[in-house]
Motif scaffolding. Structure first.
Motif, mmCIF file in Angstrom:
data_model
loop_
_atom_site.group_PDB
_atom_site.id
_atom_site.type_symbol
_atom_site.label_atom_id
_atom_site.label_comp_id
_atom_site.label_asym_id
_atom_site.label_seq_id
_atom_site.Cartn_x
_atom_site.Cartn_y
_atom_site.Cartn_z
ATOM 1 N N ALA A 102 0.846 -1.196 0.000
ATOM 2 C CA ALA A 102 0.000 0.000 0.000
ATOM 3 C C ALA A 102 0.878 1.242 0.000
ATOM 4 N N VAL A 103 0.230 2.367 -0.199
ATOM 5 C CA VAL A 103 0.845 3.664 0.089
ATOM 6 C C VAL A 103 0.426 4.026 1.502
ATOM 7 N N TYR A 104 1.398 4.330 2.346
ATOM 8 C CA TYR A 104 1.153 4.619 3.748
ATOM 9 C C TYR A 104 1.218 6.124 3.990
ATOM 10 N N HIS A 105 0.210 6.629 4.674
ATOM 11 C CA HIS A 105 0.088 8.062 4.954
ATOM 12 C C HIS A 105 0.003 8.303 6.450
ATOM 13 N N CYS A 106 0.609 9.389 6.916
ATOM 14 C CA CYS A 106 0.352 9.826 8.279
ATOM 15 C C CYS A 106 -0.706 10.925 8.221
ATOM 16 N N ALA A 107 -1.472 11.032 9.289
ATOM 17 C CA ALA A 107 -2.601 11.962 9.283
ATOM 18 C C ALA A 107 -2.802 12.570 10.657
ATOM 19 N N ARG A 108 -3.291 13.761 10.663
ATOM 20 C CA ARG A 108 -3.740 14.367 11.924
ATOM 21 C C ARG A 108 -5.071 13.746 12.292
ATOM 22 N N GLY A 109 -5.262 13.532 13.589
ATOM 23 C CA GLY A 109 -6.545 13.056 14.040
ATOM 24 C C GLY A 109 -6.529 11.612 14.496
ATOM 25 N N SER A 110 -7.627 11.248 15.102
ATOM 26 C CA SER A 110 -7.808 9.903 15.628
ATOM 27 C C SER A 110 -8.533 9.044 14.594
ATOM 28 N N ALA A 111 -8.828 7.823 15.007
ATOM 29 C CA ALA A 111 -9.598 6.928 14.140
ATOM 30 C C ALA A 111 -10.944 7.544 13.796
ATOM 31 N N ALA A 112 -11.480 8.332 14.722
ATOM 32 C CA ALA A 112 -12.811 8.902 14.518
ATOM 33 C C ALA A 112 -12.790 10.231 13.784
ATOM 34 N N THR A 113 -11.636 10.916 13.798
ATOM 35 C CA THR A 113 -11.626 12.295 13.286
ATOM 36 C C THR A 113 -10.735 12.545 12.077
ATOM 37 N N TRP A 114 -9.888 11.571 11.686
ATOM 38 C CA TRP A 114 -8.925 11.868 10.616
ATOM 39 C C TRP A 114 -9.623 12.271 9.327
ATOM 40 N N SER A 115 -10.726 11.635 8.992
ATOM 41 C CA SER A 115 -11.396 11.957 7.730
ATOM 42 C C SER A 115 -12.058 13.329 7.791
ATOM 43 N N LEU A 116 -12.486 13.732 8.965
ATOM 44 C CA LEU A 116 -13.104 15.048 9.124
ATOM 45 C C LEU A 116 -12.061 16.148 9.013
ATOM 46 N N LEU A 117 -10.882 15.907 9.565
ATOM 47 C CA LEU A 117 -9.821 16.909 9.503
ATOM 48 C C LEU A 117 -9.248 17.029 8.099
ATOM 49 N N GLY A 118 -9.260 15.936 7.354
ATOM 50 C CA GLY A 118 -8.815 15.983 5.967
ATOM 51 C C GLY A 118 -7.371 16.405 5.797
ATOM 52 N N SER A 119 -6.493 15.966 6.697
ATOM 53 C CA SER A 119 -5.103 16.417 6.669
ATOM 54 C C SER A 119 -4.179 15.220 6.762
ATOM 55 N N TRP A 120 -3.630 14.819 5.606
ATOM 56 C CA TRP A 120 -2.652 13.732 5.590
ATOM 57 C C TRP A 120 -1.606 13.969 4.524
ATOM 58 N N GLY A 121 -0.495 13.296 4.655
ATOM 59 C CA GLY A 121 0.604 13.496 3.730
ATOM 60 C C GLY A 121 0.397 12.756 2.424
ATOM 61 N N ARG A 122 1.373 12.919 1.508
ATOM 62 C CA ARG A 122 1.264 12.298 0.191
ATOM 63 C C ARG A 122 1.576 10.816 0.225
ATOM 64 N N GLY A 123 2.236 10.377 1.266
ATOM 65 C CA GLY A 123 2.432 8.949 1.437
ATOM 66 C C GLY A 123 3.784 8.431 1.003
ATOM 67 N N THR A 124 4.086 7.220 1.443
ATOM 68 C CA THR A 124 5.301 6.516 1.037
ATOM 69 C C THR A 124 4.896 5.094 0.663
ATOM 70 N N GLN A 125 5.445 4.607 -0.449
ATOM 71 C CA GLN A 125 5.015 3.320 -0.973
ATOM 72 C C GLN A 125 5.735 2.170 -0.290
ATOM 73 N N VAL A 126 4.964 1.131 -0.001
ATOM 74 C CA VAL A 126 5.523 -0.085 0.589
ATOM 75 C C VAL A 126 5.018 -1.275 -0.223
ATOM 76 N N PRO A 127 5.815 -1.726 -1.185
ATOM 77 C CA PRO A 127 5.465 -2.955 -1.898
ATOM 78 C C PRO A 127 6.050 -4.153 -1.141
ATOM 79 N N VAL A 128 5.238 -5.173 -0.925
ATOM 80 C CA VAL A 128 5.701 -6.382 -0.246
ATOM 81 C C VAL A 128 5.665 -7.514 -1.261
ATOM 82 N N SER A 129 6.822 -7.959 -1.649
ATOM 83 C CA SER A 129 6.895 -8.955 -2.704
ATOM 84 C C SER A 129 8.233 -9.680 -2.651
ATOM 85 N N SER A 130 8.210 -10.940 -3.075
ATOM 86 C CA SER A 130 9.466 -11.695 -3.177
ATOM 87 C C SER A 130 10.043 -11.573 -4.589
#
Length: 120
Positions: free
Chosen positions: A92-120
């Motif tokens: 996935a692309v992993y993002h950090c965000a302001r807010g809790s599980a209940a409020t992150w979507s309301l705050l609408g504030s997260w970074g552009r993300g960093t990619q983590v591919p898991v593969s052999s």
């Protein structure tokens, strides 16, 4: 201006580990709950972990519980996500965000993300 910048992503083999970091600016870091989100290929944003102010109790989605650990350093303003036991479903692309599980979507504030591919 609020800025959240993730780093530490990269290709990892199944069973491997990785630590993600998030640098934050533009707000008082220690005053807000913070979360990690992820977006897998073809999927929507998924909340996976939260750390409240003061770094007390932490919370995890069932999909990562026992494998991922969230931590914060209020003195230096990074947020971390230590990931272990990675599997291809964690790709996935992993993002950090302001807010809790209940409020992150309301705050609408997260970074552009960093990619983590898991593969052999």
């Amino acid at each position: 201006q609020v800025q959240l910048v993730e780093s530490g992503g990269g290709l990892v083999q199944p069973g491997g580990s990785l630590r993600l970091s998030c640098a934050a600016s533009g707000f008082t870091f220690s005053n807000v709950a913070l979360s990690w989100l992820r977006q897998g290929p073809g999927k929507g944003l998924e909340w996976i972990s939260e750390i409240p102010t003061g770094g007390g109790s932490t919370y995890y989605a069932d999909s990562v519980k026992g494998r991922f650990t969230i931590a914060r350093d209020d003195a230096k303003s990074p947020l971390y996500l230590q990931m272990s036991g990675l599997n291809p479903e964690d790709t996935a692309v992993y993002h950090c965000a302001r807010g809790s599980a209940a409020t992150w979507s309301l705050l609408g504030s997260w970074g552009r993300g960093t990619q983590v591919p898991v593969s052999s």
